[in-house]
Design an enzyme around this catalytic site. Structure first.
Site, PDB file in Angstrom:
ATOM      1  N   HIS A  60       4.238  20.398 -38.186  1.00  0.00           N
ATOM      2  CA  HIS A  60       3.444  20.336 -36.956  1.00  0.00           C
ATOM      3  C   HIS A  60       3.300  21.701 -36.296  1.00  0.00           C
ATOM      4  O   HIS A  60       4.114  22.101 -35.472  1.00  0.00           O
ATOM      5  CB  HIS A  60       4.132  19.364 -35.983  1.00  0.00           C
ATOM      6  CG  HIS A  60       3.230  18.854 -34.919  1.00  0.00           C
ATOM      7  ND1 HIS A  60       3.219  17.554 -34.509  1.00  0.00           N
ATOM      8  CD2 HIS A  60       2.289  19.476 -34.161  1.00  0.00           C
ATOM      9  CE1 HIS A  60       2.317  17.386 -33.544  1.00  0.00           C
ATOM     10  NE2 HIS A  60       1.751  18.551 -33.325  1.00  0.00           N
ATOM     11  N   HIS A  62       0.177  24.566 -34.630  1.00  0.00           N
ATOM     12  CA  HIS A  62      -1.209  24.806 -34.227  1.00  0.00           C
ATOM     13  C   HIS A  62      -1.481  26.290 -34.435  1.00  0.00           C
ATOM     14  O   HIS A  62      -0.917  27.123 -33.736  1.00  0.00           O
ATOM     15  CB  HIS A  62      -1.406  24.429 -32.749  1.00  0.00           C
ATOM     16  CG  HIS A  62      -1.159  22.977 -32.479  1.00  0.00           C
ATOM     17  ND1 HIS A  62      -2.156  22.033 -32.577  1.00  0.00           N
ATOM     18  CD2 HIS A  62      -0.033  22.303 -32.153  1.00  0.00           C
ATOM     19  CE1 HIS A  62      -1.642  20.830 -32.298  1.00  0.00           C
ATOM     20  NE2 HIS A  62      -0.355  20.973 -32.039  1.00  0.00           N
ATOM     21  N   ARG A  64      -4.647  27.579 -34.393  1.00  0.00           N
ATOM     22  CA  ARG A  64      -5.767  27.937 -33.494  1.00  0.00           C
ATOM     23  C   ARG A  64      -6.992  28.546 -34.155  1.00  0.00           C
ATOM     24  O   ARG A  64      -7.955  28.878 -33.463  1.00  0.00           O
ATOM     25  CB  ARG A  64      -5.299  28.900 -32.387  1.00  0.00           C
ATOM     26  CG  ARG A  64      -4.071  28.452 -31.608  1.00  0.00           C
ATOM     27  CD  ARG A  64      -4.278  27.145 -30.923  1.00  0.00           C
ATOM     28  NE  ARG A  64      -3.188  26.834 -29.987  1.00  0.00           N
ATOM     29  CZ  ARG A  64      -2.929  25.610 -29.552  1.00  0.00           C
ATOM     30  NH1 ARG A  64      -3.663  24.587 -29.957  1.00  0.00           N
ATOM     31  NH2 ARG A  64      -1.940  25.398 -28.714  1.00  0.00           N
ATOM     32  N   ASN A  94      -6.897  20.418 -34.524  1.00  0.00           N
ATOM     33  CA  ASN A  94      -7.607  20.577 -33.242  1.00  0.00           C
ATOM     34  C   ASN A  94      -8.051  22.023 -32.998  1.00  0.00           C
ATOM     35  O   ASN A  94      -7.716  22.647 -32.003  1.00  0.00           O
ATOM     36  CB  ASN A  94      -6.768  20.054 -32.075  1.00  0.00           C
ATOM     37  CG  ASN A  94      -5.439  20.763 -31.929  1.00  0.00           C
ATOM     38  OD1 ASN A  94      -4.936  21.363 -32.883  1.00  0.00           O
ATOM     39  ND2 ASN A  94      -4.867  20.708 -30.751  1.00  0.00           N
ATOM     40  N   ASP A 152      -4.245  14.833 -33.759  1.00  0.00           N
ATOM     41  CA  ASP A 152      -3.214  15.326 -32.849  1.00  0.00           C
ATOM     42  C   ASP A 152      -3.794  15.876 -31.554  1.00  0.00           C
ATOM     43  O   ASP A 152      -4.759  16.628 -31.544  1.00  0.00           O
ATOM     44  CB  ASP A 152      -2.382  16.412 -33.514  1.00  0.00           C
ATOM     45  CG  ASP A 152      -1.208  16.810 -32.642  1.00  0.00           C
ATOM     46  OD1 ASP A 152      -0.344  15.948 -32.447  1.00  0.00           O
ATOM     47  OD2 ASP A 152      -1.189  17.941 -32.142  1.00  0.00           O
ATOM     48  N   HIS A 179      -0.062  11.283 -32.642  1.00  0.00           N
ATOM     49  CA  HIS A 179       0.516  11.770 -31.390  1.00  0.00           C
ATOM     50  C   HIS A 179       0.426  10.559 -30.475  1.00  0.00           C
ATOM     51  O   HIS A 179      -0.669  10.152 -30.100  1.00  0.00           O
ATOM     52  CB  HIS A 179      -0.345  12.951 -30.911  1.00  0.00           C
ATOM     53  CG  HIS A 179      -0.236  13.293 -29.457  1.00  0.00           C
ATOM     54  ND1 HIS A 179      -0.096  14.594 -29.041  1.00  0.00           N
ATOM     55  CD2 HIS A 179      -0.282  12.544 -28.330  1.00  0.00           C
ATOM     56  CE1 HIS A 179      -0.049  14.623 -27.709  1.00  0.00           C
ATOM     57  NE2 HIS A 179      -0.169  13.404 -27.252  1.00  0.00           N
ATOM     58  N   HIS A 232       6.356  14.278 -32.866  1.00  0.00           N
ATOM     59  CA  HIS A 232       7.144  14.611 -31.665  1.00  0.00           C
ATOM     60  C   HIS A 232       7.511  13.443 -30.757  1.00  0.00           C
ATOM     61  O   HIS A 232       7.047  13.368 -29.629  1.00  0.00           O
ATOM     62  CB  HIS A 232       6.434  15.688 -30.844  1.00  0.00           C
ATOM     63  CG  HIS A 232       4.958  15.499 -30.625  1.00  0.00           C
ATOM     64  ND1 HIS A 232       4.415  14.312 -30.209  1.00  0.00           N
ATOM     65  CD2 HIS A 232       3.911  16.354 -30.772  1.00  0.00           C
ATOM     66  CE1 HIS A 232       3.109  14.440 -30.094  1.00  0.00           C
ATOM     67  NE2 HIS A 232       2.772  15.675 -30.443  1.00  0.00           N
ATOM     68  N   ASP A 305       5.974  21.729 -33.290  1.00  0.00           N
ATOM     69  CA  ASP A 305       4.776  21.606 -32.444  1.00  0.00           C
ATOM     70  C   ASP A 305       4.426  22.978 -31.846  1.00  0.00           C
ATOM     71  O   ASP A 305       4.075  23.090 -30.667  1.00  0.00           O
ATOM     72  CB  ASP A 305       4.972  20.566 -31.339  1.00  0.00           C
ATOM     73  CG  ASP A 305       3.651  20.192 -30.654  1.00  0.00           C
ATOM     74  OD1 ASP A 305       2.581  20.651 -31.109  1.00  0.00           O
ATOM     75  OD2 ASP A 305       3.699  19.448 -29.656  1.00  0.00           O
ATOM     76  N   HIS A 309      -0.345  29.661 -26.563  1.00  0.00           N
ATOM     77  CA  HIS A 309      -1.365  29.819 -25.521  1.00  0.00           C
ATOM     78  C   HIS A 309      -1.239  31.223 -24.942  1.00  0.00           C
ATOM     79  O   HIS A 309      -0.131  31.760 -24.845  1.00  0.00           O
ATOM     80  CB  HIS A 309      -1.178  28.793 -24.401  1.00  0.00           C
ATOM     81  CG  HIS A 309      -1.474  27.385 -24.811  1.00  0.00           C
ATOM     82  ND1 HIS A 309      -2.744  26.970 -25.149  1.00  0.00           N
ATOM     83  CD2 HIS A 309      -0.669  26.314 -24.970  1.00  0.00           C
ATOM     84  CE1 HIS A 309      -2.703  25.690 -25.479  1.00  0.00           C
ATOM     85  NE2 HIS A 309      -1.458  25.267 -25.386  1.00  0.00           N
TER      86      HIS A 309
END
Lengths: 428, 306
Positions: A60, A62, A64, A94, A152, A179, A232, A305, A309
């Site tokens: 899991h 991300h 981006r 995503n 997710d 999720h 998660h 996860d 950001h």
């Protein structure tokens, strides 16, 4: 080119544990045993006092890319992964565009190949645009390299759509990841609902928002026979239901993230946006339940996860700031903390980072078996260090663990027989 | 005397002595607001910035009047006329204001915690004029002032707060202060309007309004957010009004000398009947008048002026 890892404490969960040498040849594990001799054309890594394990597998993350390269790219995310001992990572769909088709999947795999660090395996979307309405071309996604499907971050709210996705996925032997969050119950919420959210005046997300979707998904898995993986999980209720479902033989697996077994909602006080993630940090009782779930095997996998950001995004006020924290570069010491605490044996901890996640998605990873891909993590279990986000390989710095003094550090990471990460000796 | 703190963000950290100091300081400014020339030089040369990200007439005007009566220079910033719409963060906006030598920033924001975030980022004093559902400390202080003005003692005082507590910053600030001062705080409203775990703050929750009002010395009504109708909190304004609207009959259930308060703006005929709002027991306009004196006291104490 071959590498001999000499004299380390080898932990190959379910297969071998003890002092041994590991010989790598042509990108594969060639032998594990005592007194292996160094190959003529290769070199030797002295691993005395170190742990030698299969490289970690994170179900899991991300990364981006495409779409949010200012947060993370496949290159920077892969660098963070190998710095944390992760040799295989599964990236959630995503992105922008959403990974709901072959072209995006192929793009991600090509970027991963160019980065040349970790094995980056895409997770495809369940529905087109992850909008929860129409199924994505799941067969195509599988054929082009997706290892699981998930919407997710945007859970599939329509139970009929989820049912069809689970049925359809059976044809391709794909695990369906959800999720679990009822978006109506969670609407507008930005932290766990309870006394702390009441005191802070922040809209809450009740534990029930997760629990009702866990219950739904377990029912649908029972109905369809699909392989279900719960991302998660964070509540005592989820752990209890998964335990019960497993006892009844439902094909379910579950993961927990280090922040959900290390931190409580109390950390939100002061409106700390690095304590904002989804699912939110819960209560002490939930942490105990998650730990018990990890201990008794209800929770199979530790995943990060990893959700990068940008600084300016996390500097917004609490309700505006995005959910999520980075995790790849801190997961190992936090997991080893469970070993110190006596929650897990060292072998169990390693298993939850390696062979267990690999088997959830049916990956031929997470093992030091002869002939397996030579993905290896060499770790100094005793090294004390301070988490300094400015030294992260990730593009983002959003972690609640900054300044923590932690124990256990990745020393060397090998992917496909190549050393892709080595702690800089100057830094030590 | 002054408050030995840079900011006023919440009533949680304030001691009883500090609360009483604010009320006593307001007393002396109350006298000023009654004069023909309603101005003293206490804050001459100081700059007060009203930074209001949410529309507010009453609170902003009250702060503006308070600062002007103390002879401070006052600047009003509101989102439509500032750079916020251009995507500047709250902190950047505030740092710009600070660079212009603002001594005190009065912040109103729709997000809980905005005042705390701001206070951590600037050297100026920050006064929270309402942050999301979190707190509205100056409103609670003027409410306390108004209660005390009626000769009531806080210890053992029975205060019923009626309405949507879960979305109310006014309720939270009042709960913290009143509990600290030894009052008995009752919350009255449907379960959908009670925030999770609120009993643990030391209050008593009543779903039946009549029961909650019985023997109360103070009835504090909260404004009903009409737009929440039908969206899970309450079915209709009609039903809400019947169950939780304050009528003359219901006021009679309270103590004979009970006062009726409301932070405004009121929805006549919804949470409060017009004849109650206009009755002798209503102190709603006293609250507004006292607001200026209390905010003068707070600005004075925060500025560290002598």
């Amino acid at each position: 080119m071959s590498i001999l890892i000499k004299g380390g404490c080898v932990i190959d969960p379910g297969r071998f544990g003890g002092i041994a040498d590991v010989l790598i040849d042509k990108g594969k594990i060639a032998a594990v045993g005592s007194n292996l001799s160094a190959p003529v054309d290769g070199w030797t890594i002295h691993a005395d006092g170190k742990l030698v394990m299969p490289g970690f597998v994170d179900l899991h993350v991300h990364f981006r890319e495409p779409g949010f390269e200012y947060k993370e790219t496949i290159q920077s995310g892969s660098a963070a992964a190998v710095a944390g001992g992760f040799t295989t990572v599964c990236c959630m769909p995503n992105t922008n565009p959403v990974n709901d088709n072959q072209a995006v999947t192929e793009f991600i795999l090509e970027r991963a190949r160019l980065a040349g660090l970790a094995n980056v395996l895409p997770v495809g979307a369940i529905t087109k645009g992850s909008e929860g309405k129409e199924l994505a071309e799941i067969g195509d996604l599988r054929r082009s390299g997706c290892v699981a499907i998930s919407d997710d971050g945007k859970p599939v709210m329509n139970s009929l759509v989820m049912r069809r996705a689970m049925e359809y996925a059976l044809a391709f032997d794909l695990t369906v990841v959800d999720h679990c969050e009822d978006l109506h119950l969670a609407e507008g919420g930005c932290m766990n609902e309870g006394l702390v959210s009441t005191e802070l005046g922040l809209p809450g997300i009740p534990a029930a928002a997760e629990d009702v979707m866990v219950a739904r998904n377990l029912s649908l898995s029972e109905l369809t026979g699909a392989r279900l993986h719960l991302a998660h999980i964070s509540t005592a209720g989820s752990v209890r239901m998964v335990r019960e479902a497993k006892a009844r033989g439902i094909h379910v697996t579950a993961e927990a993230c280090p922040h959900h077994f290390m931190l409580t909602e109390e950390l939100v006080r002061g409106y700390n946006t690095h304590a904002k993630m989804n699912p939110p940090l819960r209560t002490w009782a939930d942490i105990q339940a998650v730990k018990e779930g990890l201990r008794d095997g209800t929770i199979d996998v530790i995943a990060t996860d990893h959700a990068p950001h940008a600084t300016q995004e996390k500097q917004q006020d609490f309700t505006e700031a995005p959910f999520g924290i980075v995790g790849l570069e801190t997961a190992l010491p936090l997991t080893l903390g469970l070993v110190e605490e006596g929650v897990l044996s060292l072998e169990q901890a390693v298993q939850k980072l390696t062979s267990a996640p690999a088997s959830v998605f049916g990956l031929k990873k997470g093992t030091l078996a002869v002939g397996a891909d030579a993905d290896v993590a060499i770790v100094d279990q005793q090294e004390l260090w301070e988490v300094d986000p400015s030294k992260f390989r990730s593009k983002s710095r959003n972690t609640p663990f900054a300044g923590w003094k932690v124990k256990g550090r990745v020393n060397t990471t090998i992917v496909g027989g190549r050393v892709v990460f080595k702690t800089d000796p100057v830094e030590r | 005397m002054s408050l030995k703190r840079k900011d006023l963000l919440s009533l949680v950290p304030l001691s009883v002595d500090e609360i009483m100091l604010v009320l006593e300081t307001a007393d002396s400014f109350k006298e000023v607001t009654g004069r023909e020339i309603k101005k003293v030089p206490a804050l001459r040369g100081k700059t007060v910035v009203n930074l209001f990200f949410e529309p507010s007439t009453r609170t902003r005007t009250s702060f503006e009047l308070a600062a002007k009566r103390l002879s401070a220079d006052v600047i009003n910033f509101s989102p439509s006329s500032s750079s916020v719409v251009k995507g500047e963060t709250l902190l950047d906006t505030a740092r710009n204001i600070e660079a212009m030598q603002a001594d005190i920033i009065v912040l109103r924001h729709s997000s809980a915690g905005a005042a705390e975030t701001l206070a951590n980022g600037v050297k100026s004093s920050v006064i929270n004029a309402g942050d999301g559902w979190h707190e509205h400390p100056t409103q609670a202080l003027l409410d306390l002032y108004t209660i005390r003005q009626r000769g009531m003692n806080f210890h053992g005082l029975r205060v019923a707060i009626v309405g949507d507590v879960s979305h109310s910053r006014v309720a939270r600030s009042n709960i913290y202060a009143l509990i600290k001062l030894g009052a008995e705080v009752r919350l009255v409203g449907p379960p959908t309007m009670m925030p999770c775990g609120v009993e643990k703050l030391g209050v008593k929750v009543y779903y039946d309004m009549d029961e909650g009002l019985r023997g109360a010395n103070v009835i504090m009504m909260l404004r009903l957010q009409l737009e929440r109708q039908g969206r899970a909190q309450f079915p209709t304004i009609r039903e809400y009004s019947r169950l939780y609207g304050l009528t003359v009959e219901r006021v009679r259930l309270a103590d004979a000398g009970a006062i009726v308060m409301h932070p405004g703006p009121i929805n006549r005929g919804v949470e409060i009947a017009p004849d109650v709002a206009d009755s002798l027991s209503s102190v709603i306009l006293d609250q507004v008048a006292n607001g200026v004196a209390v905010r003068m006291g707070i600005l004075y104490l925060m500025s560290g002026a002598n």
